[in-house]
Design an enzyme around this catalytic site. Structure first.
Site, short mmCIF file in Angstrom:
data_model
loop_
_atom_site.label_atom_id
_atom_site.label_comp_id
_atom_site.label_asym_id
_atom_site.label_seq_id
_atom_site.Cartn_x
_atom_site.Cartn_y
_atom_site.Cartn_z
CE LYS A 63 -1.81 2.68 3.11
NZ LYS A 63 -1.73 4.01 2.45
N GLY A 75 6.94 4.61 8.29
CA GLY A 75 6.10 5.78 8.45
C GLY A 75 6.27 6.38 9.82
CB SER A 76 4.22 8.78 11.69
OG SER A 76 3.01 8.10 11.94
CB THR A 77 6.85 7.20 16.11
OG1 THR A 77 8.20 7.22 15.61
CG2 THR A 77 6.84 6.49 17.44
N GLY A 111 2.98 3.60 13.67
CA GLY A 111 3.71 2.37 13.99
C GLY A 111 3.22 1.76 15.29
CB CYS A 138 12.71 8.39 8.50
SG CYS A 138 13.63 7.35 7.38
CD GLU A 148 10.05 12.03 12.10
OE1 GLU A 148 9.04 11.37 12.40
OE2 GLU A 148 10.97 11.59 11.41
#
Lengths: 484, 293
Positions: A189, A240-242, A245, A296, A394
């Site tokens: 995806k 991707g983002s924490t 995640g 990242c 971030e």
């Protein structure tokens, strides 16, 4: 330094836009079982060119039933693909790599149109690296038993893969190439703002006659990703983002599905007073402004030894003055468009927070920003304190937080004072200092006197909230193999 | 004077970035004319003759007869024996006369003889002197001798401009090139120059960048503008444009002038002529269709 250099208009570069025409369909369906099909959801969304704010094409928004269809196709293709002689699997990967190279100019242009990154970067980095990952993993396909001596290597099964919008095609290559080399089948995806090059990669799969169902591509946003995580897959790989995640880790807990996460970062640069300062400044620039800071492992926290702070900042100002922000398709553009309105809002919010928290904003770039599109001038904040949000969160944009230190011990404690641990940069002319500091930094990658160096053969991944699992190299194969 | 170190990986990365700038249309034409006006048209051969010097001087004044609007070059650069002739041929043109003195290219002569050679070329009419540094003393670590000699030669130059050739190909490391640049600037060189053209490698973009950084740091500290002259191996117009991009992005607009930036070159002029003709006519001309300089 009372003197100043003039970076004006004595000799301006003429516009140098990439002019090769590229074709983009009005809309793209889902790539399932080797064909593009209409989504059962019958939902479509616009993909926006962030440099013009205009719609480039429509992509299908896959719902749960679409995702299940894709996963079923991958499940069906699994025995055939994993049962192929490994050398035959390798041949497909080689063909994909060659085809990416042959179509690289077109793909680079599409990448810049869809995501906003400068053509210079998509042309010189994203595309060559994407091809390299297929070449590299093609070489592993028939040597997997030797990668982990004494163990027998087999595929994990159907792999769900969710990738971000900052390196769309490259991240697809990072995910798909090792999965296929190890005999797995894939449902990928792409991010909702940047599906285009993954869908064109699907065309390449058709061109090289990859068996139907080996790679399936479902487009959509967070709900599609969530549907993929809960579908009948054996492994999920997410970049991707924490925040997302953590959500996925909760969703997968107790299901027996394997998970690897490559998440956010707030990576430190440490510049000692014995560093080659101009080259360190070059590393800072590449570390934080590469790809508009949508990286990242961006070196977003800069720690400068106190005695050289004013010199480093003066040189940073000079270097920033010659950075060119603008049309992503112009070959002389250094920073392109911010990927989306949402991301631009987030960056602007942090710039505001930085000023409110008492840090001082410096923005020496002289580029005029276009009227339309999402743009952010490269900047840095001086006088940042470790407790400031600028130093902790971030931002994922061209915003650098500058702090100072006096001793190596202080540099280390400040650099490691973060929930993240993806990458770090050390700048010193003294070799022994490099070894000493590098060993004490909590980061998956430590670059010394350089930054942002990548290779398919070199593992990449994080500590702490930057995730777990490695991608690339022999270590990266581990996540896609069942060892017995 | 602080010793500055240079790291190879990132200096080469930065140097490569200049070659990826795309210079098109009006910017290209402007850049080509600028490069032409910054060229020290050079001949330094044992077989140089009156005839050759005359041809060179003619070429310097008018690079192409069919394009009289092209700028003349900044200077001609010749051996001491030909200075008087070049002065005679170029009188009143504004083109500078540069001469390589100081036992060029090796510099392996007693200091007094080198000084005498400098006084001679200046007396013959040279207003620019291209000297070589004492690489023997430099590589032996005897920096005071190197600096003292440059100072003495600067004094012998009188009003003539001094360009200090580091012969970077013999210094090898970026650290040493930076140190030699700092020494030459400190000793009063008006220009620093990469190479004699007799040693390979001669001018390269990374080496020139190291020297430009030395010039920039000196300017930021003192306000004094020192010039830069890469020489040797720059024969293509496109390469010259890459150098100009580097100057623009490292030192800014003030250095985009023949007063502060020169190319030491011989065949570069004709490649520029061919590029300009192509811009104007749409056709590339053959090498034989451009006059020898």
């Amino acid at each position: 330094m009372a003197q100043s250099l003039q970076f004006e208009h004595k000799w301006d570069y003429a516009p140098a836009p990439e002019k090769i025409p590229v074709q983009i369909d009005d809309r793209y369906g889902l790539f399932i079982n080797g064909r593009f099909i209409e989504p059962a959801s019958d939902k479509w969304a616009d993909s926006i060119n962030p440099a013009t704010e205009q719609s480039l094409f429509k992509f299908a928004v896959a719902d749960q039933s679409d995702v299940e269809t894709a996963v079923a196709a991958a499940r069906k293709a699994l025995p055939g693909w994993s049962g192929l002689p490994a050398q035959e699997r390798a041949k497909y990967l080689f063909r994909i790599a060659r085809r990416i190279q042959e179509r690289s100019r077109e793909l680079a242009i599409l990448e810049s149109m869809d995501g906003g990154k400068p053509i210079k970067e998509s042309r010189d980095i994203d595309l060559p690296e994407a091809a390299k990952h297929f070449f590299y993993h093609a070489g592993w396909a028939d040597k997997l038993d030797y990668a982990f001596p004494g163990r027998k290597a087999g595929p994990v099964g159907v792999c769900g893969q969710i990738i971000p919008w900052n390196f769309p095609l490259l991240m697809a290559a990072w995910k798909i190439a090792p999965a296929l080399a190890c005999g797995n089948t894939v449902v990928l995806k792409p991010a909702e703002t940047t599906s285009l090059t993954a869908l064109r990669l699907a065309e390449i799969f058709q061109e090289v006659e990859l068996p139907p169902g080996v790679v399936n591509i479902v487009t959509g946003a967070g709900q599609t990703g969530s549907a993929l995580a809960t579908a009948d897959i054996n492994k999920l790989a997410f970049t991707g983002s924490t925040q997302v995640g953590k959500l996925l880790a909760r969703q997968l807990a107790g299901t027996g599905k394997r998970l690897t996460l490559e998440l956010g970062g707030k990576s430190p640069h440490i510049i000692f007073d014995d560093a080659s300062i101009d080259q360190a400044v070059e590393g800072i620039i590449s570390g934080i402004y590469f790809n508009q800071g949508h990286v990242c492992c961006a070196g977003s926290r800069l720690f400068v030894q106190e005695s050289i702070m004013s010199e480093v900042l003066a040189k940073l100002d000079i270097r920033l003055a010659s950075l060119r922000v603008g049309d992503p398709l112009d070959k002389n553009t250094d920073l392109g468009a911010i990927n989306s309105r949402q991301q631009l809002d987030k960056i602007n919010e942090y710039r505001k927070i930085g000023v409110e928290e008492g840090a001082s904003l410096h923005q020496p770039s002289t580029s005029e920003l276009p009227d339309k599109g999402y743009w952010s001038q490269p900047c840095y904040f001086a006088d940042v304190q470790p407790a400031h949000r600028l130093a902790r969160d971030e931002i994922f944009g061209p915003v650098l937080a500058v702090m100072s230190f006096r001793t190596p011990e202080e540099a280390l404690s400040r650099a490691n004072n973060t929930p993240f641990g993806l990458a770090a940069g050390i700048w010193t002319d003294k070799g022994s200092k490099i070894f000493d500091i590098a060993a004490k930094l909590k980061a998956g990658v430590v670059w010394c006197n350089t930054y942002n160096q990548f290779d398919a053969s070199s593992p990449f991944g994080g500590f702490r909230e930057s995730g777990f699992g490695r991608e690339g190299g022999r270590q990266g194969l581990r996540a896609y193999l069942e060892l017995s | 004077m602080r010793t500055v170190t240079v790291d190879r990986v990132m200096i080469e990365a930065r140097a490569a970035s200049f070659t990826r700038r795309s210079i098109k249309e009006a910017a290209k034409l402007q850049g080509l004319c600028m490069a032409l006006s910054m060229t020290d048209l050079t001949t330094l051969e044992g077989k140089d003759s009156r005839e050759r010097i005359s041809a060179l001087c003619r070429k310097a004044r008018q690079p192409a007869a069919d394009m009289p609007d092209l700028p003349q070059v900044a200077a001609v650069c010749v051996y001491p024996n030909h200075v008087a002739l070049a002065c005679e041929l170029l009188a009143g043109t504004g083109i500078h006369i540069a001469s390589v003195a100081t036992a060029f290219p090796s510099g392996q002569s007693p200091l007094e003889l080198r000084l005498e050679e400098v006084r001679q070329v200046v007396a013959d009419g040279a207003d620019e002197v291209d000297m070589v540094i004492n690489r023997g003393a430099f590589l032996a670590g005897d920096y005071p001798t190197v600096q003292g000699e440059i100072e003495a030669i600067k004094q012998a130059c009188g009003d003539a401009h001094l360009k200090v050739i580091l012969e970077t190909g013999e210094l090898e490391t970026f650290d040493k090139i930076r140190l030699a640049s700092d020494l030459a600037i400190e000793a009063g060189g008006d220009f620093i120059k990469t190479s004699t053209g007799k040693i390979q490698p001669a001018a390269t973009i990374p080496v020139t960048l190291v020297m430009l950084e030395a010039i920039r740091d000196h300017f930021l500290a003192t306000g004094k503008r020192v010039g830069m002259k890469p020489a040797g191996g720059i024969s293509k117009a496109k390469t010259a444009l890459h150098y100009l991009v580097m100057v623009k992005e490292t030192l800014g607009d003030d250095w985009l002038t023949p007063d502060l930036f020169r190319f030491g070159a011989s065949s570069l002029v004709n490649d520029i002529v061919r590029q300009v003709r192509w811009k104007r006519t749409g056709n590339y001309t053959a090498n034989y269709d451009v006059s020898i300089g």
